[in-house]
Design a protein around this motif. Structure first.
Motif, PDB file in Angstrom:
ATOM      1  N   ARG A  62     173.296-102.442  12.054  1.00 49.18           N
ATOM      2  CA  ARG A  62     173.042-104.182  11.785  1.00 49.18           C
ATOM      3  C   ARG A  62     174.136-104.807  11.843  1.00 49.18           C
ATOM      4  O   ARG A  62     174.330-105.938  12.594  1.00 49.18           O
ATOM      5  N   ASP A  68     162.365-101.544  10.703  1.00 50.89           N
ATOM      6  CA  ASP A  68     163.928-101.057  10.182  1.00 50.89           C
ATOM      7  C   ASP A  68     163.792 -99.913  11.752  1.00 50.89           C
ATOM      8  O   ASP A  68     164.338-100.237  12.258  1.00 50.89           O
ATOM      9  N   THR A  95     169.547-109.767  15.291  1.00 49.28           N
ATOM     10  CA  THR A  95     169.730-108.766  15.543  1.00 49.28           C
ATOM     11  C   THR A  95     167.830-108.664  16.884  1.00 49.28           C
ATOM     12  O   THR A  95     167.749-110.155  17.213  1.00 49.28           O
TER      13      THR A  95
END
Ligand code: ZN
Length: 523
Positions: free
Chosen positions: A29, A101, A302
């Motif tokens: 991340r 995730d 992201t």
């Protein structure tokens, strides 16, 4: 599920360097956020270049942009990211299917695998040729000078083939070029979709063309710029565009850009002798922006922080620009406001005449000016020609004549020159040949499918639009589509939101309903 997760975690720990999967995910991340920062800074430089930068800034700006994109590419293709993704894949398999995730790992993996297949030197070469070609095109198009562009296009075609080769293996050479922007689509699936749509469009266009052309002279009066811009702002504020997280500026070619969840900007252009230019391009870019502003802010930094695909993105610009923005319901609400802004220009024009003017259908030369009915024929022409170029069945030197011949077949019109023929779109002259056009038509098809699904869930939407209330529609889109960003694949997000895979029916129903009534077509 919990059992599987435990197994996944244990495996991930054993295969790694002793760090837990959670620690590796945190590491990933941090790296992805740095790459996102570099890309965001690059996007800001591009926005500035297109809005406020003085002309003298262009040489240094080109270098600054290239530096940032090179750094981002280097950071992203760092083998350490590959190792992190390798070990996290097992972990992701053990996570619940709906996990953010797991989606992050899947999407980062997809992007990484593509980026890692392409040598950095090739990326630099492609950027270099692309920007030299773009620069030449900005002069060659107004000069109607295809001869200058021919060697550039030959190079771009060659590079596009090489690029597909790096991304392969493939069934058709254009497949990897399409799969980039429109994940899951192929030449075969696009062809099937387009031929079904074409079969329905051609008779519709022919029937409309047999009738008198709608009079849109009311849109061609003098509309002062400041009032045009103010009117657009009024509309998009109602749509729900959040000005605390965005702004509108002027540019040559309208676009929407995102620097992060809190900053999604749009641009427009104004023609003082054209009522529609600024307003409809503002509504279009607002559709893109509502999508981006709606992505779950937790995805910031992201690769999940953007729309699902080019086609799904375009569906939202088309939904707000056309399905809403050119509807009779919207203008029942908005026409009195527009008339107040332009009493001399529109005061004596009845709503019905205005509605017909903004929905005028006419075979015309330029894709970006085309109406809803003929627009997709422009896309299909480009799609077929680029496949011929990629397959080697068409040589670049024959492009102008092939374009004219195909245009005559599809539109009963022969472009008088290359400027308004094969030179009109920037795509082939600045990016890859292949993959850039199908998303527009996929977007049109999906715009109607999303709208029909929203309407089915909330039949009151139509009346609300006529009353200037867009919250129910915007809320439904936020909840069913926008917030997911790239979490789900395009096919999955369409199915989740609308209950069906992409299908042509809602779009055909929409076109037949709207234009059947406008042009009194036999159903
Ligand atoms: Zn768009």
């Amino acid at each position: 599920m919990s059992n599987k997760t435990a197994v996944g975690k244990a495996a991930a720990t054993k295969r790694g360097t002793g760090r837990t999967a959670e620690a590796k995910l945190a590491d990933l991340r941090v790296r992805l956020a740095e790459i996102s920062d570099l890309n965001g800074a690059g996007a800001l430089l591009t926005w500035d270049q297109a809005t406020y930068m003085p002309p003298g800034g262009s040489a240094v700006r080109a270098r600054q942009g290239a530096t940032l994109s090179r750094l981002a590419h280097e950071k992203f293709t760092d083998p350490e990211i590959g190792r992190l993704l390798d070990s996290l894949t097992v972990y992701a398999d053990g996570l619940p299917k709906d996990s953010d995730d797991a989606a992050l790992i899947r999407v980062a993996r997809r992007d990484y695998d593509k980026a890692a297949k392409v040598p950095a030197a090739f990326v630099a070469r492609m950027t270099e040729v692309g920007s030299a070609s773009y620069d030449a095109w900005t002069r060659a198009r107004p000069a109607n000078d295809f001869a200058t562009m021919r060697p550039y296009l030959e190079q771009m075609l060659d590079l596009s083939r090489q690029y597909a080769g790096y991304l392969g293996p493939y069934r058709h050479i254009a497949d990897p070029l399409i799969d980039g922007p429109d994940e899951g689509m192929t030449v075969a699936s696009v062809r099937a979709l387009f031929s079904e749509l074409r079969a329905a469009l051609v008779p519709m266009v022919r029937a409309i063309a047999a009738q008198p052309v709608a009079d849109d002279s009311c849109l061609r009066r003098a509309f002062p710029e400041d009032r045009q811009l103010a009117l657009g702002l009024q509309a998009i504020r109602r749509f729900g565009y959040d000005f605390a997280r965005g702004r509108l500026d002027k540019t040559h070619h309208p676009f929407c850009t995102k620097f992060g969840p809190g900053d999604v900007r749009i641009t427009t252009r104004v023609k003082e002798n054209d009522f529609g230019e600024a307003l409809f391009s503002t509504l279009h870019e607002t559709g893109h922006a509502l999508y981006e502003q709606g992505v779950d802010p937790r995805y910031g930094g992201t690769p999940l922080d953007s729309g699902a695909s080019s086609g799904v993105h375009e569906s939202q610009s088309r939904l707000w620009e056309n399905v809403v923005g050119r509807s009779r319901a919207f203008w029942e609400y908005f026409y009195p406001i527009a008339r107040k802004a332009f009493p001399e220009q529109l005061g004596k024009v009845p709503l019905e005449a205005f509605y017909r003017a903004i929905n005028k259908v006419e075979r015309s030369l330029i894709r970006t000016d085309a109406d809803e009915v003929t627009y997709n024929l422009h896309v299909m022409l480009r799609f077929d020609i680029e496949l011929d170029l990629l397959e080697g069945r068409l040589e670049v030197k024959h492009l102008p004549e092939v374009w004219r011949a195909r245009f005559a077949t599809d539109f009963d019109l022969t472009p008088p020159d290359d400027r308004d023929g094969c030179l009109q779109d920037v795509h082939w002259y600045a990016g890859t040949v292949g993959g850039a056009f199908q998303g527009y038509t996929i977007g049109n098809i999906l715009s109607a499918q999303f709208y029909a699904a929203a309407l089915k869930a909330h039949p009151e939407i139509a009346d609300e639009i006529a009353a200037g209330a867009f919250g129910t529609l915007h809320g439904w889109l936020n909840k069913r589509l926008y917030r997911y960003g790239r979490k789900y694949s395009p096919a999955d997000v369409v199915k989740r939101a609308t209950g069906k895979p992409m299908t042509l029916q809602p779009y055909l129903t929409y076109l037949r309903g709207k234009y059947g009534e406008l042009y009194k077509l036999p159903v």
